[in-house]
Design a protein around this motif. Structure first.
Motif, PDB file in Angstrom:
ATOM      1  N   ALA A  19       0.833  -1.199   0.000  1.00 40.75           N
ATOM      2  CA  ALA A  19       0.000   0.000   0.000  1.00 40.75           C
ATOM      3  C   ALA A  19       0.870   1.252   0.000  1.00 40.75           C
ATOM      4  N   GLU A  37       2.450   1.643  -3.356  1.00 43.33           N
ATOM      5  CA  GLU A  37       1.436   2.086  -4.313  1.00 43.33           C
ATOM      6  C   GLU A  37       1.125   3.568  -4.116  1.00 43.33           C
ATOM      7  N   PRO A  46       1.845   5.474  -7.722  1.00 41.53           N
ATOM      8  CA  PRO A  46       0.549   4.880  -8.047  1.00 41.53           C
ATOM      9  C   PRO A  46       0.547   4.243  -9.441  1.00 41.53           C
ATOM     10  N   GLY A  47      -0.453   3.396  -9.660  1.00 45.43           N
ATOM     11  CA  GLY A  47      -0.614   2.781 -10.973  1.00 45.43           C
ATOM     12  C   GLY A  47      -0.182   1.338 -10.973  1.00 45.43           C
ATOM     13  N   LEU A  56       2.556 -14.357 -18.888  1.00 46.43           N
ATOM     14  CA  LEU A  56       1.229 -14.953 -18.846  1.00 46.43           C
ATOM     15  C   LEU A  56       0.282 -14.308 -19.860  1.00 46.43           C
ATOM     16  N   PHE A  72      -1.283 -11.505 -19.959  1.00 46.39           N
ATOM     17  CA  PHE A  72      -2.312 -10.532 -19.605  1.00 46.39           C
ATOM     18  C   PHE A  72      -1.694  -9.502 -18.681  1.00 46.39           C
ATOM     19  N   THR A 100      -0.498  -5.927 -12.424  1.00 49.85           N
ATOM     20  CA  THR A 100       0.139  -4.868 -11.648  1.00 49.85           C
ATOM     21  C   THR A 100       0.983  -5.554 -10.586  1.00 49.85           C
ATOM     22  N   GLY A 149       0.528  -5.618  -7.492  1.00 45.35           N
ATOM     23  CA  GLY A 149      -0.363  -6.303  -6.552  1.00 45.35           C
ATOM     24  C   GLY A 149      -0.719  -7.698  -7.058  1.00 45.35           C
ATOM     25  N   ASP A 150      -1.021  -7.785  -8.365  1.00 47.68           N
ATOM     26  CA  ASP A 150      -1.323  -9.093  -8.953  1.00 47.68           C
ATOM     27  C   ASP A 150      -0.136 -10.020  -8.823  1.00 47.68           C
ATOM     28  N   PHE A 165       0.099 -11.377  -5.415  1.00 48.97           N
ATOM     29  CA  PHE A 165      -0.924 -12.404  -5.225  1.00 48.97           C
ATOM     30  C   PHE A 165      -0.491 -13.726  -5.866  1.00 48.97           C
ATOM     31  N   ILE A 166       0.019 -13.631  -7.105  1.00 47.13           N
ATOM     32  CA  ILE A 166       0.473 -14.847  -7.797  1.00 47.13           C
ATOM     33  C   ILE A 166       1.614 -15.496  -7.019  1.00 47.13           C
ATOM     34  N   LEU A 187       0.107 -17.126  -3.697  1.00 42.87           N
ATOM     35  CA  LEU A 187      -0.698 -18.303  -3.984  1.00 42.87           C
ATOM     36  C   LEU A 187       0.192 -19.430  -4.489  1.00 42.87           C
TER      37      LEU A 187
END
Lengths: 93, 288, 272
Positions: A27, A30, A34-35, A43, A45, A48, A50-51, A54-55, A58
């Motif tokens: 946070a 970011e 920002p952005g 992959l 697609f 960001t 953040g993604d 997450f990847i 996980l």
């Protein structure tokens, strides 16, 4: 109010503190830039940062599970593998 | 629509955040805590490390339940999504038929899940149910209490009965939002029925189909009440899906540790699959 | 549409057959609810030979039965109000602004629909005990927010994105404050969206059993839980079971009937 039923242990507490620290860190990052540095990686697609986090998280969870199921209970190697994987994700995805 | 960057929007999201976090984050943390400990009740916990995870990953019981659940989800998606689209395409567009269809079709959605189970339990029984009785009268050997095949068919038909309407309603909503001008243009071009569907109707239904697939996948993957009422997971273990197994373990045997470990693995799988669905379908949306 | 092909003429058959398929099991339940137990197990008939209201009388004369309906309706209504009220501003934020972590927050909200309720039952019980909320209607209402709030946000966001942004800007120029604009101008514009969201919240709260059963013991026990308990008590009272089942269908049927035009219109307007 009694919260002893939550059955906290030191390792799980450390685990959640790490996750929250990561979220706060993301946070702050970011906020100052920002952005989220969107780009299209291997992959194919748009992700960001953040993604990508997450990847990484996980994926690490599944690496740990696979290590437990296939190799054995010594998870430090799985952790090392996860870190390498996370670096890979942040570099290429 | 171009959106403005404004971090004050967080204040608008705050109530939702607090409300959901209260019921989501604290229980999730607790489940993680349980998964690394052993307990015999009385709030006494003993460190067990990753034993439960190893035990789960090595147990046939878990993998079989997972496999059964995956097959079940794929089968009902393969039936409900095309069937829902087909019915939505053939729904009346105006007139008295519209409210009549909507009301009647929404009916199964508003029946409590255990009552759905009860309805089908009764409906399928050979002695007192219409379906079971009729099938037996025609000479088909059907008994969902003893035959795994019959149990599976009953549960799949029940789920189709229960949930196809959701797909229909969502698709119908997508279809009626298409302006008439599109159809007229297609008519002038002499487009076939298939190309109207492929190039006008299907793209318009993209978003609602995303919702339908996601909802149906998630709900079928954690289905509990209906098969539990109808078959109780049987005969044998043939219809023991993940949630049923989980409750058996957590409540029936009070094995909190293994149950918590299993639910975390289960949650991770659902998280991964849903994320894939979500990303694939939203990035397809953004590309246009 | 003057030249209809045979295919188009026959198209009404698809929904008709589907509706017949939907109604048959329900009809069978209604049929059973008007029969004596002896008739249900002893003979087989497509309609009640000796219609009886006994099964319904059992339910309407016993407070432990009919209180279940009252409990269910109370917490479902509470949940619908809370879910929609909390989701409205959040959906507005998601549809109008970009902010720190918005996309991930949205996905996180949706993941809460995926959490299998089965194992959360025990921590839920203890969490709500810690706050002294066990066996209250509000406990079930808040617990159901877990999956209803994300859904309401999602549905409302779709409807709100369909309202042009110029309307907001014009209102602010005209000197409307945000709350006044939201209530006076914006909410009427998405009224059908609110209807659809409320409908879905009502639906998912009404049909959920596992959490509702876990969080209640006597005073707020939902009807569907009372059904499971009473039926297993003294053998199988099929007639009463069927009657109780029929009665759980009625509130849902009433809600759909009253909002039928609204829903059709709401579904039509929004992107959902």
């Amino acid at each position: 109010m009694n919260f002893s039923w939550m059955a906290w242990t030191l390792p799980t507490a450390l685990f959640f503190i790490t996750i929250f620290a990561l979220l706060i860190g993301m946070a702050v990052w970011e906020y100052f830039s920002p952005g989220g540095n969107p780009r299209v990686g291997i992959l194919r697609f748009e992700t960001t940062r953040g993604d990508r986090l997450f990847i990484s998280l996980l994926g690490s969870a599944f690496i740990h599970l696979a290590w437990l199921g296939l190799v054995g209970p010594n998870l430090w190697w799985a952790l090392a593998l996860s870190v390498i994987y996370a670096i890979g994700v942040f570099k290429t995805v | 629509m171009e959106k403005t960057w404004n971090n004050k929007a967080w204040f608008l999201v705050l109530p939702v955040l607090v409300l959901v976090a209260f019921s989501a984050v604290i229980p999730l943390m607790t489940v993680v805590n349980y998964s690394v400990q052993d307990t015999f009740g009385n709030n006494e916990f003993f460190w067990a490390g990753t034993d439960w995870f190893s035990e789960m990953l090595a147990s046939d019981r878990f993998w079989n339940a997972l496999l059964r659940n995956l097959i079940f989800s794929l089968v009902i998606l393969a039936i409900e999504i095309p069937l829902g689209i087909l019915i939505a395409l053939n729904m009346p567009k105006k007139g008295l038929g519209v409210p009549v269809c909507l009301v009647l079709m929404a009916l199964p959605l508003l029946i409590p899940w255990n009552v759905v189970g009860t309805i089908w339990q009764i409906f399928g029984r050979v002695d007192i149910g219409l379906l079971g009785h009729t099938l037996e009268a025609v000479g088909i050997d059907y008994n969902y209490v003893q035959s795994p095949t019959a149990a599976w068919i009953t549960i799949i038909v029940m789920d189709v009965w229960h949930w196809t309407s959701l797909v229909v309603l969502l698709c119908y909503a997508g279809l009626v939002s298409i302006p008439d001008a599109y159809y007229q243009a297609a008519k002038i071009d002499g487009a076939s029925r298939w190309s109207v569907f492929r190039y006008i109707q299907l793209p318009k239904m993209n978003r609602v189909l995303l919702i339908a697939v996601l909802l149906r996948f998630m709900d079928s993957f954690m289905i509990y009440t209906e098969p539990f009422v109808v078959t109780g997971g049987g005969p044998g273990n043939s219809t023991t899906f993940l949630s049923i197994d989980l409750v058996k373990m957590a409540v029936g045997q009070f094995d909190l540790g293994p149950a918590a470990a299993m639910s975390i693995i289960y949650f991770l799988i659902i998280l991964l699959l849903s994320w894939v669905f979500y990303t694939v379908m939203t990035s397809g949306d953004a590309a246009k | 549409m003057s030249h209809k092909t045979t295919g188009e003429k026959l198209s009404f058959l698809v929904p008709t057959l589907y509706i017949i398929f939907l109604l048959l099991p329900i009809y069978w339940l209604v049929n059973m609810s008007f029969k004596e137990n002896a008739e249900i197990t002893g003979s087989f008939s497509l309609w009640p030979m000796n219609p009886t209201l006994r099964n319904y009388m059992v339910i309407f004369t016993d407070p432990s039965w009919y209180n279940g309906y009252i409990n269910s309706i109370i917490y479902v209504c509470l949940n619908t109000v809370i879910s929609v009220a909390a989701a409205l501003p959040a959906a507005y934020a998601f549809s109008r602004y970009r902010f720190l972590g918005d996309k991930h927050l949205f996905f996180w909200l949706l993941t809460n629909r995926m959490a299998p309720p089965a194992v959360f039952a025990l921590p839920f019980f203890q969490l709500y005990s810690a706050f002294g909320l066990i066996d209250t209607h509000i406990a079930v209402a808040i617990a159901h927010c877990l999956f209803n709030v994300p859904l309401a946000v999602w549905i409302l966001e779709g409807f709100m994105s369909g309202v042009p942004k110029e309307i907001d800007e014009t209102a602010y120029i005209d000197g409307y404050s945000f709350p006044r604009f939201f209530v006076k101008i914006f909410m009427p514009l998405i009224a059908s969206g609110i209807g659809v969201a409320a409908f879905f919240c009502f639906m998912f709260s009404w049909v959920e059993l596992l959490l509702a059963r876990t969080l209640t013991t006597t005073a707020a026990k939902p009807i569907s839980a009372i059904m499971t308990r009473t039926v297993s008590a003294s053998g199988m009272d099929w007639g009463v079971l069927a009657a109780a089942g029929v009665l759980t269908i009625i509130p849902g049927a009433l809600v759909i009937y009253f909002v039928r035009n609204y829903i059709a219109k709401g579904f039509a307007l929004g992107r959902v």
